[in-house]
Scaffold this motif. Structure first.
Motif, PDB file in Angstrom:
ATOM      1  N   GLY A 106      -8.245  -4.043  -1.138  1.00 10.68           N
ATOM      2  CA  GLY A 106      -9.200  -3.881  -2.233  1.00 10.68           C
ATOM      3  C   GLY A 106      -8.683  -4.420  -3.547  1.00 10.68           C
ATOM      4  N   SER A 107      -7.374  -4.317  -3.756  1.00  7.80           N
ATOM      5  CA  SER A 107      -6.798  -4.791  -5.012  1.00  7.80           C
ATOM      6  C   SER A 107      -6.847  -6.307  -5.130  1.00  7.80           C
ATOM      7  CB  SER A 107      -5.349  -4.310  -5.146  1.00  7.80           C
ATOM      8  OG  SER A 107      -4.526  -4.930  -4.168  1.00  7.80           O
ATOM      9  N   GLN A 108      -7.060  -6.997  -4.006  1.00  7.45           N
ATOM     10  CA  GLN A 108      -7.071  -8.456  -3.984  1.00  7.45           C
ATOM     11  C   GLN A 108      -8.477  -9.042  -3.865  1.00  7.45           C
ATOM     12  OE1 GLN A 108      -3.865  -9.991  -4.349  1.00  7.45           O
ATOM     13  NE2 GLN A 108      -3.513  -7.816  -4.757  1.00  7.45           N
ATOM     14  N   MET A 109      -9.475  -8.185  -3.703  1.00  8.74           N
ATOM     15  CA  MET A 109     -10.848  -8.667  -3.516  1.00  8.74           C
ATOM     16  C   MET A 109     -11.471  -9.090  -4.835  1.00  8.74           C
ATOM     17  SD  MET A 109     -12.208  -5.806  -0.765  1.00  8.74           S
ATOM     18  CE  MET A 109     -13.878  -6.450  -0.734  1.00  8.74           C
ATOM     19  N   GLU A 110     -12.413 -10.031  -4.746  1.00 11.73           N
ATOM     20  CA  GLU A 110     -13.206 -10.412  -5.915  1.00 11.73           C
ATOM     21  C   GLU A 110     -14.132  -9.258  -6.288  1.00 11.73           C
ATOM     22  OE1 GLU A 110     -12.895 -13.117  -7.634  1.00 11.73           O
ATOM     23  OE2 GLU A 110     -11.460 -14.133  -6.292  1.00 11.73           O
ATOM     24  N   ASP A 111     -14.511  -9.204  -7.560  1.00  4.90           N
ATOM     25  CA  ASP A 111     -15.379  -8.109  -8.011  1.00  4.90           C
ATOM     26  C   ASP A 111     -16.677  -8.048  -7.216  1.00  4.90           C
ATOM     27  OD1 ASP A 111     -13.538  -7.359  -9.858  1.00  4.90           O
ATOM     28  OD2 ASP A 111     -14.686  -8.002 -11.640  1.00  4.90           O
ATOM     29  N   ALA A 112     -17.263  -9.201  -6.968  1.00  4.93           N
ATOM     30  CA  ALA A 112     -18.545  -9.227  -6.251  1.00  4.93           C
ATOM     31  C   ALA A 112     -18.383  -8.670  -4.839  1.00  4.93           C
ATOM     32  CB  ALA A 112     -19.096 -10.645  -6.204  1.00  4.93           C
ATOM     33  N   ASP A 113     -17.306  -9.058  -4.149  1.00  8.19           N
ATOM     34  CA  ASP A 113     -17.084  -8.561  -2.795  1.00  8.19           C
ATOM     35  C   ASP A 113     -16.830  -7.056  -2.805  1.00  8.19           C
ATOM     36  OD1 ASP A 113     -17.348 -11.113  -1.770  1.00  8.19           O
ATOM     37  OD2 ASP A 113     -15.202 -11.549  -1.964  1.00  8.19           O
ATOM     38  N   LEU A 114     -16.084  -6.605  -3.788  1.00  6.86           N
ATOM     39  CA  LEU A 114     -15.801  -5.174  -3.892  1.00  6.86           C
ATOM     40  C   LEU A 114     -17.079  -4.400  -4.215  1.00  6.86           C
ATOM     41  CD1 LEU A 114     -13.351  -3.333  -3.655  1.00  6.86           C
ATOM     42  CD2 LEU A 114     -13.012  -3.558  -6.110  1.00  6.86           C
ATOM     43  N   GLN A 146     -27.881  -2.003  -9.804  1.00  2.00           N
ATOM     44  CA  GLN A 146     -26.867  -3.016 -10.103  1.00  2.00           C
ATOM     45  C   GLN A 146     -25.579  -2.318 -10.551  1.00  2.00           C
ATOM     46  OE1 GLN A 146     -29.236  -4.639 -13.543  1.00  2.00           O
ATOM     47  NE2 GLN A 146     -27.180  -4.680 -14.525  1.00  2.00           N
ATOM     48  N   TYR A 147     -24.461  -2.977 -10.279  1.00  2.00           N
ATOM     49  CA  TYR A 147     -23.204  -2.350 -10.712  1.00  2.00           C
ATOM     50  C   TYR A 147     -22.909  -2.721 -12.149  1.00  2.00           C
ATOM     51  CZ  TYR A 147     -20.322  -6.635 -10.189  1.00  2.00           C
ATOM     52  OH  TYR A 147     -19.776  -7.885 -10.330  1.00  2.00           O
ATOM     53  N   THR A 148     -22.276  -1.791 -12.851  1.00  2.94           N
ATOM     54  CA  THR A 148     -22.010  -1.984 -14.278  1.00  2.94           C
ATOM     55  C   THR A 148     -20.519  -2.123 -14.581  1.00  2.94           C
ATOM     56  OG1 THR A 148     -21.959   0.419 -14.603  1.00  2.94           O
ATOM     57  CG2 THR A 148     -24.074  -0.707 -14.946  1.00  2.94           C
ATOM     58  N   SER A 149     -19.706  -1.611 -13.701  1.00  2.00           N
ATOM     59  CA  SER A 149     -18.261  -1.677 -13.966  1.00  2.00           C
ATOM     60  C   SER A 149     -17.492  -1.499 -12.663  1.00  2.00           C
ATOM     61  CB  SER A 149     -17.823  -0.594 -14.967  1.00  2.00           C
ATOM     62  OG  SER A 149     -18.064   0.701 -14.425  1.00  2.00           O
ATOM     63  N   ILE A 150     -16.294  -2.046 -12.658  1.00  2.00           N
ATOM     64  CA  ILE A 150     -15.383  -1.849 -11.518  1.00  2.00           C
ATOM     65  C   ILE A 150     -13.984  -1.568 -12.085  1.00  2.00           C
ATOM     66  CG2 ILE A 150     -14.271  -2.870  -9.511  1.00  2.00           C
ATOM     67  CD1 ILE A 150     -16.722  -4.579  -9.082  1.00  2.00           C
ATOM     68  N   ASP A 151     -13.474  -0.416 -11.770  1.00  2.00           N
ATOM     69  CA  ASP A 151     -12.114  -0.049 -12.172  1.00  2.00           C
ATOM     70  C   ASP A 151     -11.250   0.076 -10.917  1.00  2.00           C
ATOM     71  OD1 ASP A 151     -12.668   0.157 -14.958  1.00  2.00           O
ATOM     72  OD2 ASP A 151     -13.619   2.096 -14.587  1.00  2.00           O
ATOM     73  N   ARG A 152     -10.173  -0.699 -10.880  1.00  2.00           N
ATOM     74  CA  ARG A 152      -9.297  -0.726  -9.697  1.00  2.00           C
ATOM     75  C   ARG A 152      -8.066   0.157  -9.928  1.00  2.00           C
ATOM     76  NH1 ARG A 152     -10.265  -5.809  -6.838  1.00  2.00           N
ATOM     77  NH2 ARG A 152     -11.787  -7.058  -7.965  1.00  2.00           N
ATOM     78  N   PHE A 153      -7.626   0.760  -8.839  1.00  2.00           N
ATOM     79  CA  PHE A 153      -6.437   1.596  -8.904  1.00  2.00           C
ATOM     80  C   PHE A 153      -5.596   1.397  -7.632  1.00  2.00           C
ATOM     81  CE2 PHE A 153      -9.797   3.648 -11.282  1.00  2.00           C
ATOM     82  CZ  PHE A 153      -9.187   3.985 -12.480  1.00  2.00           C
ATOM     83  N   LEU A 154      -4.312   1.245  -7.844  1.00  2.00           N
ATOM     84  CA  LEU A 154      -3.377   1.178  -6.720  1.00  2.00           C
ATOM     85  C   LEU A 154      -2.274   2.201  -7.005  1.00  2.00           C
ATOM     86  CD1 LEU A 154      -2.321  -0.029  -4.100  1.00  2.00           C
ATOM     87  CD2 LEU A 154      -1.276  -1.871  -5.424  1.00  2.00           C
ATOM     88  N   LYS A 155      -2.261   3.275  -6.243  1.00  2.00           N
ATOM     89  CA  LYS A 155      -1.353   4.379  -6.490  1.00  2.00           C
ATOM     90  C   LYS A 155      -0.374   4.533  -5.312  1.00  2.00           C
ATOM     91  CE  LYS A 155      -3.306   5.658 -10.369  1.00  2.00           C
ATOM     92  NZ  LYS A 155      -2.592   5.600 -11.668  1.00  2.00           N
ATOM     93  N   LEU A 164       2.685   7.100  -8.847  1.00  2.00           N
ATOM     94  CA  LEU A 164       3.011   5.971  -9.713  1.00  2.00           C
ATOM     95  C   LEU A 164       2.051   4.812  -9.474  1.00  2.00           C
ATOM     96  CD1 LEU A 164       6.889   5.990  -9.196  1.00  2.00           C
ATOM     97  CD2 LEU A 164       5.602   7.105 -11.019  1.00  2.00           C
ATOM     98  N   ASP A 165       1.888   3.996 -10.481  1.00  2.00           N
ATOM     99  CA  ASP A 165       1.066   2.794 -10.344  1.00  2.00           C
ATOM    100  C   ASP A 165       1.842   1.743  -9.561  1.00  2.00           C
ATOM    101  OD1 ASP A 165      -1.092   3.790 -11.836  1.00  2.00           O
ATOM    102  OD2 ASP A 165      -0.123   3.228 -13.722  1.00  2.00           O
ATOM    103  N   GLY A 166       1.140   1.101  -8.633  1.00  2.00           N
ATOM    104  CA  GLY A 166       1.743   0.033  -7.853  1.00  2.00           C
ATOM    105  C   GLY A 166       1.187  -1.319  -8.245  1.00  2.00           C
ATOM    106  N   GLU A 167       2.000  -2.336  -8.069  1.00  2.00           N
ATOM    107  CA  GLU A 167       1.583  -3.710  -8.361  1.00  2.00           C
ATOM    108  C   GLU A 167       1.935  -4.590  -7.168  1.00  2.00           C
ATOM    109  OE1 GLU A 167       2.556  -7.324 -11.554  1.00  2.00           O
ATOM    110  OE2 GLU A 167       3.526  -5.356 -11.746  1.00  2.00           O
ATOM    111  N   VAL A 168       0.978  -5.384  -6.712  1.00  2.00           N
ATOM    112  CA  VAL A 168       1.206  -6.261  -5.574  1.00  2.00           C
ATOM    113  C   VAL A 168       2.032  -7.459  -6.024  1.00  2.00           C
ATOM    114  CG1 VAL A 168       0.141  -7.708  -3.815  1.00  2.00           C
ATOM    115  CG2 VAL A 168      -0.935  -5.535  -4.456  1.00  2.00           C
TER     116      VAL A 168
END
Length: 458
Positions: A106-114, A146-155, A164-168
């Motif tokens: 999910g952290s790597q998907m485009e906004d539209a796909d997500l 319609q979607y208005t916002s997308i907030d991503r989280f990787l924990k 903790l926050d993770g980063e790919v």
């Protein structure tokens, strides 16, 4: 030789002291009463983490004539959460983690796909609420939403409870698209780690253990902190040379695993990672069939570790922790407590250290003596003992009193002392013998000679 009767036994006693000291220093903690599986579980679980990758998608519903749908969305706070969880393993003390690519997809998907994936989830909620088919609900919601916002989280949730926050840092692709590996990074230092092994060395039917956070083990009947405890299941390698449709190598194992285990380490009997669990076999009648699971070989994982610039190494925390466990299992509770307290100083949130410290404190009165702690003292004692042995031997054999050699004296007797010279008086009266008359005559001659010498002197 009377000295030897005292010095030789004393020297032997000192030699015994030296030998005894080396024997005591060589005694090591014996943990043979602990099974290999239990050791592996205790060694590795502090470094097995739970990974949650999710996104919060905000929605706007544009049909004012349908307040009921608007009300349902309001109950959802006009948003849905999409994502999933998996497992991973820390491989460096500064926070690099290996897992599956599909766990963090999910952290790597485009906004539209997500957004599309989140929209399908929203449609399912509406279809279930209204008891209508998915297609009908999909067409209706697509018209007015319609979607208005997308907030991503990787924990990343550590076993000690920290989130903790993770980063790919490097990313393959989900299974059937590529090599199902990802490397994450969290902020940290002195973190517990697991060593990477060599998947080229694995053998069919070799014993392995799968560690992770299977979702099937989650239950409302368990306490909240139970979600921080990883599970470990035993099994064997079933096949070593299978491949996916894309040609990526995979290892087949028969250890039980389920969703949530994805990305979790497959560990050999040395405590090394030889693979990451990636997917399970097909379901039968909608049910998962255990014993047919697959893992990405660790040598494939290493490709992404290198891309991320990570360095796999055992941390100081690991060394202290494992030394402490060996001491604890061997009955050296006082010494184990010192190691555990050292772990707590450099990594306070270690998942196992608090209860180990508590248990060790309770048992310090039963603790065995670890003689290797007195190595310096033993070396001093051994040095003194060695010096005394040398002095005793020198005293015994090098400084013997001199004795007269009787045999030599008998073979070569000393010459007799010189005899006193005898007085020689001539036979002055010619009577054929030397007697008093000769002495008197000699004296008279002597007196005449003295008187003559006296006159000459005058």
């Amino acid at each position: 030789m009377k000295r030897a009767l005292f010095t030789i036994p004393l020297s032997l006693l000192l030699i015994g002291v030296i030998i005894g000291s080396f024997v005591l220093m060589g005694i090591k903690p014996n943990s043979s009463g602990i099974s290999q599986a239990q050791k592996l579980a205790e060694y590795t679980k502090p470094a097995v983490v739970r990974i949650i990758d999710y996104a919060v998608v905000g929605w706007q519903f544009n049909n004012p004539d349908d307040p009921e749908v608007a009300s349902i969305l309001a109950q959802l706070n006009n948003q849905t959460v999409i994502g999933g969880s998996g497992s991973g393993a820390i491989i460096s003390s500064d926070g690099y983690i290996v897992t599956n690519a599909h766990v963090v997809e999910g952290s790597q998907m485009e906004d539209a796909d997500l957004a599309n994936a989140a929209f399908e989830q929203l449609v399912s909620i509406m279809a279930d609420y209204y008891q209508i088919d998915f297609e009908t609900a999909y067409d209706y919601m697509l018209t007015y939403t319609q979607y208005t916002s997308i907030d991503r989280f990787l924990k990343v949730i550590l076993p000690g409870g920290d989130t903790l926050d993770g980063e790919v840092k490097s990313y393959g692709a989900p299974i059937n698209e590529g090599k199902d590996v990802a490397v994450l990074k969290i902020e940290g230092k002195n973190l517990p780690t697991i060593k990477l092994g060599n998947s080229d060395d694995i053998q069919n039917q070799e014993n392995i253990w799968v560690s992770g956070y299977p979702a099937a083990a989650d239950s409302d009947l368990l306490s909240p902190d139970s979600s921080l405890v990883s599970s470990m299941n035993a099994g064997q390698i079933s096949a070593t040379s299978k491949k996916t449709e894309q040609g990526s190598p995979v290892i087949q194992i028969n250890a039980a695993a389920t969703h949530g285990n994805s990305g979790g380490p497959v560990i050999n009997d040395k405590g090394e990672i030889i693979g990451l669990l990636t997917f399970r076999g097909d379901t039968v009648n909608g049910q998962e069939v255990q014993g047919f699971n697959f893992a990405v070989p660790v040598n494939t994982v290493k490709e992404f570790v290198n891309q991320a610039g990570a360095r796999n190494a055992i941390s100081d925390t690991d060394k202290l922790y494992r030394d402490g466990l060996e001491l604890y299992w061997g009955g050296y509770y006082k010494n184990a407590l010192e190691k555990f307290e050292a772990v707590q100083r450099i990594y306070p949130n270690h998942s196992e250290i608090k209860h180990l410290i508590t248990n060790a404190e309770k048992k310090t009165g039963e603790s065995k003596t670890l003689w290797s702690d007195y190595t310096t003292l033993f070396y001093i004692v051994d040095g003194v003992a060695g010096l005394l042995i040398i002095l005793l031997l020198v005293f015994t054999f090098a400084f013997k009193p001199k004795q007269r050699n009787v045999a030599t004296a008998a073979a070569h007797p000393a010459p007799p002392p010189p005899s006193k010279p005898e007085t020689s008086i001539p036979d002055l009266n010619n009577d054929g013998k030397i007697d008093v008359q000769d002495i008197l005559l000699a004296l008279q001659e002597q007196q005449k000679k003295q008187e003559k010498d006296k006159k000459n002197d005058e």
